[in-house]
Scaffold this motif. Structure first.
Motif: not given
Length: 446
Positions: A370-380
């Protein structure tokens, strides 16, 4: 509002400013020019523990000019829309263009693509709200939440209401304008027991204030969500199904759209480069946009290039059917614009929908996020790793809240592993989606 404002009445003035800028750019030798001008006004109220914290009345205006000369581009902007300022902005844009490098892809979108259908899309609903009324609504929202047993304190309630008008014009002779409004009310609360403190929030948002939830309903919902998190613990570590609540599932669509955006593609900064026609999702899943939808949160008859918007299908029967392109990114890729300068507008899903109970039953054992934190998404690379909180599910039923864990996978694997979509569609933003059940992700908990 306490200050009289008529967005529609601002259109002739903005139109005159845009035409003035275009004419001056021509006189100064620009081959082509485009102008964006806008005026917005809003009110923002925040209260905390029954007291008013902030009252903000804002009025913003701006004008941005881009000129093209022989493959060179120059841009300048200002928040001052006086005649003198417009003259200075155009002169600065022309001066910048003299020193920039040539870019074969730079320039206006083709004249034949300019929007010709400019209907009223029912996106402008001003709210005749005084400051006192706005304060009362925010206080009522917070009071409803604070009154719930178990709520210890409030992080505050906020109300915002705004309207504005934007004008886009270019030297093809195109000129388009649109008025719009947006209103919202939110509340964040804190609960505490012997196990510690938890916080959560809820909100309502709409173009038309009549579509907002009642302040008391927002406050009570915020309290309910906060209290549900009491007694949180870390989940087990393992490879398990993950159910993304509708409130966070739209973020997965956002990551997809970023990966098929022209800017990511021509920079080779996406794991979906050269993937048109590939199967990314199950065959029962499609994703499309409806930019001309009446009352939609992102509805517009023209994009930021002045191009006529249109219905686009991005995922069709599981396959990547289209990229999301502006005129510039399309030229860089040797393709055609999709009318998406400025992004996608009103994304919708076409898929069989399941109830929350059906999703939980299909999951069996896993985590509801129900909640997400951080920016750990690598689009490459497509790698996905986020901090999360939610609920542990066992035998298809929610058992207890969980926190301080991460979920990880690769977005391509997540898209292919989409097992079901929920009927609990969140309609508060421009992306409408229900919950997403992903068949397997790595859960790193206790």
């Amino acid at each position: 509002m306490t200050q009289a404002f008529d967005a529609a009445a601002q259109q002739p003035l903005l139109t005159s400013r845009a035409e003035q800028a275009l004419a001056l750019a021509r006189r100064l030798g620009a081959d082509a020019c485009e102008v964006g001008a806008s005026v917005d006004q809003g009110i923002g109220i925040s209260v905390r523990e029954g007291e008013v914290e902030t009252v903000e009345l804002s009025r913003d205006q701006g004008i941005a000019v881009t000129v093209y000369q022989g493959g060179r581009k120059g841009s300048a902007s200002s928040t001052d829309a006086s005649d003198e300022s417009i003259h200075a902005v155009v002169e600065k844009a022309v001066a910048i263009a003299r020193y920039t490098g040539e870019d074969p892809a730079a320039g206006l979108a083709d004249a034949a693509l300019m929007a010709t259908e400019l209907p009223d899309l029912d996106v402008h609903h001003p709210w005749a709200l005084t400051t006192e009324q706005a304060i009362d609504l925010a206080l009522a929202c917070e009071a409803a939440g604070r009154s719930q047993p178990g709520i210890r304190q409030s992080e505050g309630a906020s109300l915002s209401s705004g309207e504005g008008v934007r004008v886009y014009a270019n030297s093809h002779g195109f000129l388009g304008s649109q008025c719009g409004s947006r209103h919202s009310l939110s509340c964040m609360l804190i609960a505490e027991d012997e196990g510690g403190m938890q916080r959560d929030y809820d909100y309502t948002s709409a173009r038309d204030p009549r579509d907002l939830l009642a302040p008391e309903a927002v406050g009570r919902s915020a309290a309910e969500k906060t209290l549900r998190r009491m007694g949180s613990r870390r989940p087990d570590t393992g490879r398990l199904p993950v159910l993304f609540d509708a409130t966070v599932a739209s973020g997965l669509i956002g990551h997809l759209m970023s990966s098929i955006a022209g800017g990511s593609l021509y920079r080779q900064a996406s794991f979906l480069c050269d993937r048109l026609g590939d199967g990314l999702f199950p065959a029962w899943f499609s994703l499309y946009e409806r930019p001309m939808e009446r009352g939609g949160m992102a509805s517009s008859p023209f994009d930021n290039d002045g191009v006529q918007t249109r219905d686009n299908v991005f995922i069709e029967n599981g396959q990547l059917a289209s990229y999301m392109l502006s005129a510039y990114s399309a030229r860089r890729l040797g393709m055609q614009t999709t009318g998406n300068a400025g992004g996608a507008r009103n994304l919708r899903i076409d898929a069989p929908l399941a109830t929350r109970d059906e999703l939980l039953a299909r999951m069996g054992r896993g985590v509801l996020v129900t909640e997400l934190m951080g920016q750990g998404v690598n689009g490459v690379t497509g790698d996905y790793s986020r901090g999360a909180a939610g609920f542990w599910v066992e035998n298809g039923e929610i058992q207890h809240p969980v926190e301080e864990f991460t979920i990880a996978s690769n977005m391509e694997a997540m898209f292919k592993g989409l097992a079901a979509v929920g009927s609990d569609i969140d309609t508060r933003g421009s992306i409408h989606s229900g919950s997403w059940l992903i068949d397997e992700m790595t859960i790193a908990g206790g």
